[in-house]
Design a protein around this motif. Sequence first.
Motif, PDB file in Angstrom:
ATOM      1  N   ARG A  93     -22.656 -24.778 -31.055  1.00  0.00           N
ATOM      2  CA  ARG A  93     -22.112 -25.474 -29.897  1.00  0.00           C
ATOM      3  C   ARG A  93     -22.128 -26.983 -30.085  1.00  0.00           C
ATOM      4  O   ARG A  93     -22.740 -27.489 -31.017  1.00  0.00           O
ATOM      5  CB  ARG A  93     -22.892 -25.098 -28.635  1.00  0.00           C
ATOM      6  N   SER A  94     -21.483 -27.670 -29.175  1.00  0.00           N
ATOM      7  CA  SER A  94     -21.518 -29.135 -29.170  1.00  0.00           C
ATOM      8  C   SER A  94     -22.974 -29.591 -29.138  1.00  0.00           C
ATOM      9  O   SER A  94     -23.810 -28.974 -28.479  1.00  0.00           O
ATOM     10  CB  SER A  94     -20.783 -29.684 -27.941  1.00  0.00           C
ATOM     11  N   TYR A  95     -23.239 -30.682 -29.847  1.00  0.00           N
ATOM     12  CA  TYR A  95     -24.604 -31.202 -30.017  1.00  0.00           C
ATOM     13  C   TYR A  95     -25.455 -30.257 -30.867  1.00  0.00           C
ATOM     14  O   TYR A  95     -26.659 -30.460 -30.991  1.00  0.00           O
ATOM     15  CB  TYR A  95     -25.314 -31.473 -28.667  1.00  0.00           C
ATOM     16  N   THR A 113     -16.256 -33.222 -35.684  1.00  0.00           N
ATOM     17  CA  THR A 113     -17.696 -33.375 -35.850  1.00  0.00           C
ATOM     18  C   THR A 113     -18.209 -34.448 -34.894  1.00  0.00           C
ATOM     19  O   THR A 113     -19.264 -34.303 -34.274  1.00  0.00           O
ATOM     20  CB  THR A 113     -18.029 -33.756 -37.308  1.00  0.00           C
ATOM     21  N   VAL A 114     -17.416 -35.533 -34.761  1.00  0.00           N
ATOM     22  CA  VAL A 114     -17.805 -36.606 -33.846  1.00  0.00           C
ATOM     23  C   VAL A 114     -17.577 -36.178 -32.406  1.00  0.00           C
ATOM     24  O   VAL A 114     -18.464 -36.293 -31.556  1.00  0.00           O
ATOM     25  CB  VAL A 114     -16.986 -37.887 -34.133  1.00  0.00           C
ATOM     26  N   ASN A 141     -20.039 -33.941 -31.296  1.00  0.00           N
ATOM     27  CA  ASN A 141     -21.389 -34.454 -31.539  1.00  0.00           C
ATOM     28  C   ASN A 141     -22.253 -33.463 -32.333  1.00  0.00           C
ATOM     29  O   ASN A 141     -23.412 -33.214 -31.979  1.00  0.00           O
ATOM     30  CB  ASN A 141     -22.057 -34.779 -30.187  1.00  0.00           C
ATOM     31  N   LYS A 142     -21.692 -32.883 -33.401  1.00  0.00           N
ATOM     32  CA  LYS A 142     -22.445 -31.913 -34.189  1.00  0.00           C
ATOM     33  C   LYS A 142     -23.147 -32.577 -35.370  1.00  0.00           C
ATOM     34  O   LYS A 142     -22.811 -33.686 -35.760  1.00  0.00           O
ATOM     35  CB  LYS A 142     -21.497 -30.818 -34.706  1.00  0.00           C
ATOM     36  N   ARG A 143     -24.127 -31.863 -35.924  1.00  0.00           N
ATOM     37  CA  ARG A 143     -24.884 -32.376 -37.069  1.00  0.00           C
ATOM     38  C   ARG A 143     -24.861 -31.386 -38.240  1.00  0.00           C
ATOM     39  O   ARG A 143     -24.917 -30.184 -38.040  1.00  0.00           O
ATOM     40  CB  ARG A 143     -26.370 -32.502 -36.696  1.00  0.00           C
ATOM     41  N   VAL A 144     -24.811 -31.929 -39.438  1.00  0.00           N
ATOM     42  CA  VAL A 144     -25.037 -31.153 -40.654  1.00  0.00           C
ATOM     43  C   VAL A 144     -26.347 -31.682 -41.221  1.00  0.00           C
ATOM     44  O   VAL A 144     -26.473 -32.875 -41.470  1.00  0.00           O
ATOM     45  CB  VAL A 144     -23.906 -31.367 -41.678  1.00  0.00           C
TER      46      VAL A 144
END
Lengths: 356, 328
Positions: free
Chosen positions: B240-242, B263-264, B267-270
Motif C-alpha cells: 500500500r501507499s507508504y 513511487t513518489v 510514498n513507497k519505499r524500497v
Amino acid sequence: MAQSIPKTQKAAVFTKSGGPVSIETVPVVQQKDLKRGEVLVKVIYSGVCHTDLHAMLGDWPVDNKLPLIGGHEGAGYIVAIADNTDTHLKIGDAVGIKWLADSCLKCNFCIKGQESVCKSAENSGFSVDGSFQQYAVSFARHVTPIPDGLPLDQAAPILCAGVTVYKALKQADLTPGDTVVIPGAGGGLGHLAVQYANAMGYRVIAIDTGNEKEQLCKSLGAESFIDFKKTKDIVKDVQALTGGLGPHAAVVAASGAAAYELALEYVRSYGALVAVGLPPDAKISADVFFTVFQNKRIVGSYVGNRTDAIEALDFAARGKVKTFYRIEPLDALPDIYHRMHTGQVTGRIVLDLGNQ
Amino acid sequence: MAQSIPKTQKAAVFTKNGGPVTIETVPVVQQKDLKRGELLVKVIYSGVCHTDLHAMLGDWPLDNKLPLIGGHEGAGYVWLADSCLKCNFCIKGQESVCKSAENSGFQYASFARHVTPIPDGLPPDQAAPILCAGVTVYKALKQAALTPGDTVAIPGAGGGLGHLAVQYANAMGYKVIAIDTSDEKEQLCKSLGADSFIDFKKTKDIVKDVQALTKSLGPQAAVVAASGGAADELGLEYVRSYGALVAVGLPPNAKISADVFFTVFQNKRVVGSYVGNRTDAIEALDFAARGKVKTFYKIEPLEALPDIYRRMHAGQVTGRIVLDLGNQ
C-alpha cells in the motif's frame, strides 16, 4: 472585518491539455454558495511549481479536471467561511493553499498522518481549482495557518516546495552532522532543501550548474558545490567530499531517471535516495544485489501533511529558511511556463495576484 | 574441559567456480596457530543457504576466496564472521557493511568478537539456520518499520528464509500473507501461523489477489527473498501507499525497475536489507530459544552437499537443510 467580496476576478485558466493558458475574468464564489467545510481565500501571492506545468501539459499518468485554474502555493486571507463549518479559522486569518487541498481525515492513511495518500484526496490546481486566481475556494480543515510576521510572498513557495523538501529530509532519517546531497540545489525546491538541511543540522553538498547557482547555494549554506556540467565523474566527486564513503542521503527532485540512479550509487551503505520529483516517464533501475548488499533505501516522498506544512512555515517564520524568488504579474504565467520548461528558472517565481 | 583437537577433519571444499565440491580430509588449525582474536569452533551442525550455492557457482559480482570451504550457518558462527567494530558503520551497528568485513564460507574463519552465543537449551541443529536465514528475515522485518497488526506479504514463504519470516512476523505481532506453491508449502505456512496463502502458480493476478486480502489497499510491507527481480517489482506494486518493499535476496543479475512518479506519488519505499549485526543475531536466537520460532529442517550428512546444491538450484528444497558435521 467583513470585506466586500467582488462578483468577478482574474484567473489563469486553460480548457485543454497543452493549453493555451489565458487570463480570464471569471465569477467569484460568494459566501452563501460555499459548501460546508469550504472557505474563500483572497489570494495575494502564488508560487509556480513544476507540477503546475505538468497539469497544463496534461502529461502525467493521473488526470486533472478541465477546465482548470492551476496553482497550489497560494498565500492570502480568509474572506468567507461556509455556514456550519467546524473550524477555528476566522475572517482575516492568513492562510496557505497547498497541493493537498483536502483529505477525509478518517481513513487508515489520514489518521496516521499519511494524508497525502488518502483515496479521497483533492489537489489544488489539479482536481479542484487552485491559487492562480484572486479568490480561491479551499477547505477549512486543510488550509495552513501562516504565522504572524511571515510575509505572504515569502510564505507562498514554502507551501509546496518547502513542505516537500522538508518532509523528504525527515524521511531520509538522518542524524545531525550527516551529509546530504541535493542535485538541482539552485532550483525552486533545491535552494529550500539546502536551507532546511542546514537548519536541521545536516551538511550539504549542492549540485547544479553555473556561477549564479553556485553563488546562491553557497550563500544559503551549502558546504560544497559540484557543477554537473564540468565534472567528469559525479559519483567520484561526491564520494571524494565524504571521505570516499558517500553522503548519508540524497534528496532528488529531477525530471529524468539519471539523477536518481547516480544518487543511489553515490550514497553510502545504509544510505537513502529520497525521490521527490514527479516526472511522467522515468524509471529507476536498481540492482537488487547491491541494493541489498549495501543495505540502501529508495524512499518516495510525496508532499507533506498538515503538521509538516505548519512546521515548514515555522522555519521560514524564524528566518532559518528564506525563499529566493522574483515577483511577476499573473499575465506572465504562459511565459513563465516556457522558461520553466527550458530550465531557465532559478529559485522560485511568485505571482502577484493581490495587486491586479 | 579441554578437548583434544584432532589434526585432521572432513570438510566440503571446492577449488574453482562451478565446483565440483568434494568432501576432503584437511588439516585442523591448532590452537597455537590461531591468530589473536580467532577462535576454533567445533561445528556440530551447519545450515545450507542459497548464498553457499552462489559462492560455489561463483556467479556473484563479488569474489570469494579459492579454494573455499563454504557455509555460514554453523551452530556457533554467522555469515558476518568479523568486522572492525571501529569504523563509522560498525559503531552505529551497521556492521554488515564494514569495509573490512569478513564473510564465513566466503572469505574467512571465525572470530571471538563476532561469534554469536547460542542460548542454553536451544539445540544446535535448530539454532544453525537462525544464524543466517533467521537473522536476515528478522532484521528485514525490523527495517519494514511496521506496527503490530500490520500485514506483511512473504513471497517464498515455504522456503528456508520464508518459513522463518512467517514465524518472526507472527511473533512480532504482524499478520502474514504467505505466497508460494504446492500443498506441502501451504500446509507448512498455515501451520506456522500465516493468515492466508496464495499459490503463485494458480493465481492469474497476484497483485489483485494480495490486495483483495487487505481491503484493496495492499499489505504494509513485503519481505522478498526471491532470486529474480520480478517478485520485488510485484511487491513494490502491491504494497500500500507508504508501504515498503524489503528486499533480502542476493541474485547476481536482477534489477528492480521502479517508476519514479508512482513511487513518489504513493510514498513507497524500497529497502535493501542485508543480514544483521550482533544484536540482531542475539535477538533472533532468543525468539527461537523461547519457542516462538522453530526451524523446519531436515538433517543430511556432509557428503550430500553436492546433491543439496542441485536440489536448491532446482527449487526443490522446503524449509532448511542442516548438515550433520559432529557425527562424521
